[in-house]
Design a protein around this motif. Structure first.
Motif, PDB file in Angstrom:
ATOM      1  N   PHE A   1      36.712  61.840  -3.929  1.00  0.00           N
ATOM      2  CA  PHE A   1      37.702  62.898  -4.082  1.00  0.00           C
ATOM      3  C   PHE A   1      37.381  64.098  -3.193  1.00  0.00           C
ATOM      4  CE2 PHE A   1      34.945  62.959  -7.926  1.00  0.00           C
ATOM      5  CZ  PHE A   1      34.237  64.124  -7.691  1.00  0.00           C
ATOM      6  N   ASP A   2      38.452  64.769  -2.785  1.00  0.00           N
ATOM      7  CA  ASP A   2      38.339  66.000  -2.017  1.00  0.00           C
ATOM      8  C   ASP A   2      39.173  67.066  -2.712  1.00  0.00           C
ATOM      9  OD1 ASP A   2      40.959  65.306  -1.465  1.00  0.00           O
ATOM     10  OD2 ASP A   2      40.597  64.813   0.632  1.00  0.00           O
ATOM     11  N   GLY A   3      39.312  68.216  -2.075  1.00  0.00           N
ATOM     12  CA  GLY A   3      40.030  69.313  -2.697  1.00  0.00           C
ATOM     13  C   GLY A   3      41.465  68.978  -3.039  1.00  0.00           C
ATOM     14  N   GLY A   4      42.144  68.263  -2.141  1.00  0.00           N
ATOM     15  CA  GLY A   4      43.533  67.899  -2.391  1.00  0.00           C
ATOM     16  C   GLY A   4      43.675  66.949  -3.561  1.00  0.00           C
ATOM     17  N   MET A   5      42.795  65.978  -3.638  1.00  0.00           N
ATOM     18  CA  MET A   5      42.835  65.000  -4.724  1.00  0.00           C
ATOM     19  C   MET A   5      42.545  65.678  -6.067  1.00  0.00           C
ATOM     20  SD  MET A   5      40.805  61.403  -4.613  1.00  0.00           S
ATOM     21  CE  MET A   5      41.099  60.040  -5.747  1.00  0.00           C
ATOM     22  N   ILE A   6      41.590  66.587  -6.075  1.00  0.00           N
ATOM     23  CA  ILE A   6      41.250  67.323  -7.293  1.00  0.00           C
ATOM     24  C   ILE A   6      42.444  68.143  -7.767  1.00  0.00           C
ATOM     25  CG2 ILE A   6      39.864  69.250  -8.179  1.00  0.00           C
ATOM     26  CD1 ILE A   6      37.565  68.162  -6.378  1.00  0.00           C
ATOM     27  N   ALA A   7      43.094  68.829  -6.841  1.00  0.00           N
ATOM     28  CA  ALA A   7      44.256  69.650  -7.206  1.00  0.00           C
ATOM     29  C   ALA A   7      45.387  68.796  -7.752  1.00  0.00           C
ATOM     30  CB  ALA A   7      44.721  70.445  -5.989  1.00  0.00           C
ATOM     31  N   THR A   8      45.616  67.640  -7.129  1.00  0.00           N
ATOM     32  CA  THR A   8      46.690  66.752  -7.581  1.00  0.00           C
ATOM     33  C   THR A   8      46.425  66.237  -8.988  1.00  0.00           C
ATOM     34  OG1 THR A   8      47.167  66.052  -5.312  1.00  0.00           O
ATOM     35  CG2 THR A   8      47.929  64.615  -7.088  1.00  0.00           C
ATOM     36  N   ILE A   9      45.204  65.769  -9.239  1.00  0.00           N
ATOM     37  CA  ILE A   9      44.863  65.265 -10.570  1.00  0.00           C
ATOM     38  C   ILE A   9      44.988  66.366 -11.610  1.00  0.00           C
ATOM     39  CG2 ILE A   9      42.984  64.362 -11.992  1.00  0.00           C
ATOM     40  CD1 ILE A   9      41.987  62.852  -9.523  1.00  0.00           C
ATOM     41  N   THR A  10      44.509  67.565 -11.280  1.00  0.00           N
ATOM     42  CA  THR A  10      44.575  68.680 -12.224  1.00  0.00           C
ATOM     43  C   THR A  10      46.014  69.012 -12.577  1.00  0.00           C
ATOM     44  OG1 THR A  10      42.517  69.592 -11.319  1.00  0.00           O
ATOM     45  CG2 THR A  10      43.891  71.079 -12.631  1.00  0.00           C
ATOM     46  N   ASP A  11      46.887  69.052 -11.584  1.00  0.00           N
ATOM     47  CA  ASP A  11      48.301  69.360 -11.830  1.00  0.00           C
ATOM     48  C   ASP A  11      48.962  68.285 -12.692  1.00  0.00           C
ATOM     49  OD1 ASP A  11      48.081  71.675 -10.363  1.00  0.00           O
ATOM     50  OD2 ASP A  11      48.972  70.842  -8.540  1.00  0.00           O
TER      51      ASP A  11
ATOM     52  N   LEU B   1      37.021  71.901  -9.331  1.00  0.00           N
ATOM     53  CA  LEU B   1      36.483  70.648  -9.861  1.00  0.00           C
ATOM     54  C   LEU B   1      36.247  70.779 -11.362  1.00  0.00           C
ATOM     55  CD1 LEU B   1      35.349  67.798  -9.507  1.00  0.00           C
ATOM     56  CD2 LEU B   1      33.139  68.825  -8.914  1.00  0.00           C
ATOM     57  N   ALA B   2      35.732  71.934 -11.792  1.00  0.00           N
ATOM     58  CA  ALA B   2      35.515  72.162 -13.217  1.00  0.00           C
ATOM     59  C   ALA B   2      36.837  72.081 -13.984  1.00  0.00           C
ATOM     60  CB  ALA B   2      34.853  73.519 -13.439  1.00  0.00           C
ATOM     61  N   GLY B   3      37.911  72.585 -13.378  1.00  0.00           N
ATOM     62  CA  GLY B   3      39.225  72.525 -14.009  1.00  0.00           C
ATOM     63  C   GLY B   3      39.716  71.102 -14.181  1.00  0.00           C
ATOM     64  N   MET B   4      39.450  70.245 -13.195  1.00  0.00           N
ATOM     65  CA  MET B   4      39.847  68.845 -13.313  1.00  0.00           C
ATOM     66  C   MET B   4      39.069  68.160 -14.437  1.00  0.00           C
ATOM     67  SD  MET B   4      39.653  65.717 -10.523  1.00  0.00           S
ATOM     68  CE  MET B   4      37.941  65.291 -10.890  1.00  0.00           C
ATOM     69  N   MET B   5      37.764  68.398 -14.497  1.00  0.00           N
ATOM     70  CA  MET B   5      36.951  67.792 -15.553  1.00  0.00           C
ATOM     71  C   MET B   5      37.393  68.274 -16.926  1.00  0.00           C
ATOM     72  SD  MET B   5      34.908  65.723 -14.084  1.00  0.00           S
ATOM     73  CE  MET B   5      34.419  65.395 -12.384  1.00  0.00           C
ATOM     74  N   GLU B   6      37.691  69.553 -17.033  1.00  0.00           N
ATOM     75  CA  GLU B   6      38.168  70.099 -18.303  1.00  0.00           C
ATOM     76  C   GLU B   6      39.509  69.479 -18.686  1.00  0.00           C
ATOM     77  OE1 GLU B   6      38.689  74.497 -20.339  1.00  0.00           O
ATOM     78  OE2 GLU B   6      39.293  74.224 -18.250  1.00  0.00           O
TER      79      GLU B   6
ATOM     80  N   GLY C   1      31.123  62.388 -13.995  1.00  0.00           N
ATOM     81  CA  GLY C   1      31.762  63.415 -14.812  1.00  0.00           C
ATOM     82  C   GLY C   1      33.064  62.915 -15.406  1.00  0.00           C
ATOM     83  N   ILE C   2      33.870  62.208 -14.606  1.00  0.00           N
ATOM     84  CA  ILE C   2      35.116  61.621 -15.106  1.00  0.00           C
ATOM     85  C   ILE C   2      34.810  60.650 -16.236  1.00  0.00           C
ATOM     86  CG2 ILE C   2      37.083  60.153 -14.524  1.00  0.00           C
ATOM     87  CD1 ILE C   2      36.948  61.256 -11.686  1.00  0.00           C
ATOM     88  N   VAL C   3      33.802  59.805 -16.041  1.00  0.00           N
ATOM     89  CA  VAL C   3      33.416  58.819 -17.045  1.00  0.00           C
ATOM     90  C   VAL C   3      33.017  59.502 -18.355  1.00  0.00           C
ATOM     91  CG1 VAL C   3      31.665  57.087 -17.620  1.00  0.00           C
ATOM     92  CG2 VAL C   3      32.748  57.063 -15.364  1.00  0.00           C
ATOM     93  N   CYS C   4      32.178  60.523 -18.251  1.00  0.00           N
ATOM     94  CA  CYS C   4      31.646  61.169 -19.453  1.00  0.00           C
ATOM     95  C   CYS C   4      32.657  62.084 -20.135  1.00  0.00           C
ATOM     96  CB  CYS C   4      30.382  61.945 -19.096  1.00  0.00           C
ATOM     97  SG  CYS C   4      28.993  60.894 -18.624  1.00  0.00           S
TER      98      CYS C   4
END
Length: 261
Positions: free
Chosen positions: A25-35, A85-90, A113-116
């Motif tokens: 994952f990169d910044g774009g992927m993290i933002a997309t998943i979070t949204d 990244l913390a926002g995506m995990m949360e 982190g995704i797994v846990c």
């Protein structure tokens, strides 16, 4: 496309779809998943979320090109980047419905982190895990609350510091995953079995129970906790699904949420 998504019959599915980069994952992927997680969190008809990945690898962690760019950022920019990244995990950890994650191949670095942060995790026998950050001169800071919650401090003192490889059997024993399957192609069937179980349960009760686990975990058993849990059961008993579930049980019939399936 780095992410594939769908929602059907109350099941949301998110597929990491960047196999040429081992789904890093990169910044774009993290933002997309979070949204996506924020949007889906508002949908009360979602019964569960299934996270999986295309190709032979679940996720290699952070994309090397992205990591290289972050190395040139100043302190504030690095902090802001880490918060994303913390926002995506949360978003995964706090997703209101159960999160089922399916792992094949490697789940390294941030992927752990995704797994846990997931509620239920199945992995194929070829799965392997690694907290590889210190090899790169960094630390698994953002994912550490989720990883340490699962593996415990004692295990973290070994595996975070050594970056040694964790095979599927050891990951099962350590609690990273709940169950192993022989082959990656068996993972969807295992997920469907659990989804069937979840669909037999009250949607409101499942969500409330997930929140209860979060509220109770780690807290001392005292009068405040007893009051909180008493309020929780009183609220759910008085809810429409609580009343329907009790009535169905007493009348020896299926509750409405099962009849609608």
């Amino acid at each position: 496309m780095t992410i594939e998504t769908s929602v059907s019959n109350g099941i949301a599915r998110l597929v990491l779809s960047r196999p040429e980069k081992r789904n890093a994952f990169d910044g774009g992927m993290i933002a997309t998943i979070t949204d996506i997680l924020k949007e889906w969190s508002q949908l009360n008809d979602i019964r569960a979320l299934v996270i999986s990945a295309a190709g032979e690898t679940f996720c290699a962690g952070a994309d090397l090109g992205w990591m290289k760019r972050t190395a040139n950022l100043d302190y504030q920019a690095n902090r802001d980047d880490a918060r994303k990244l913390a926002g995506m995990m949360e978003g995964i950890d706090h997703f209101p419905a159960p999160v089922i994650t399916l792992v094949q191949g490697a789940a390294f670095g941030g992927a752990l982190g995704i797994v846990c942060a997931s509620d239920i995790v199945f992995a194929s026998s070829d799965a392997r895990f690694c907290l590889s950050e210190v090899r790169l001169g960094i630390i698994p800071a953002v994912i550490s609350p989720y990883v340490i919650r699962v593996m415990g401090e004692r295990a973290a003192r070994r595996f975070m510091l050594t970056s040694e490889l964790i095979d599927s059997q050891k990951a099962l024993a350590m609690g990273f995953i709940h169950q192993l399957v022989d082959q990656p192609e068996d993972l969807p069937e295992q997920a469907e079995q659990v989804l069937t179980l979840l669909k037999n349960n009250s949607p409101a009760a499942v969500r409330a129970c997930k929140q209860l686990i979060a509220d109770v975990s780690g807290r001392p058993i005292n009068s405040q906790l007893m009051e909180m849990t008493s309020e929780a059961i009183a609220n759910i008993r008085q809810s429409s699904e609580g009343q329907e579930g009790l009535s169905a049980f007493l009348e020896k019939r299926s509750p409405a949420w099962q009849e609608k399936e």
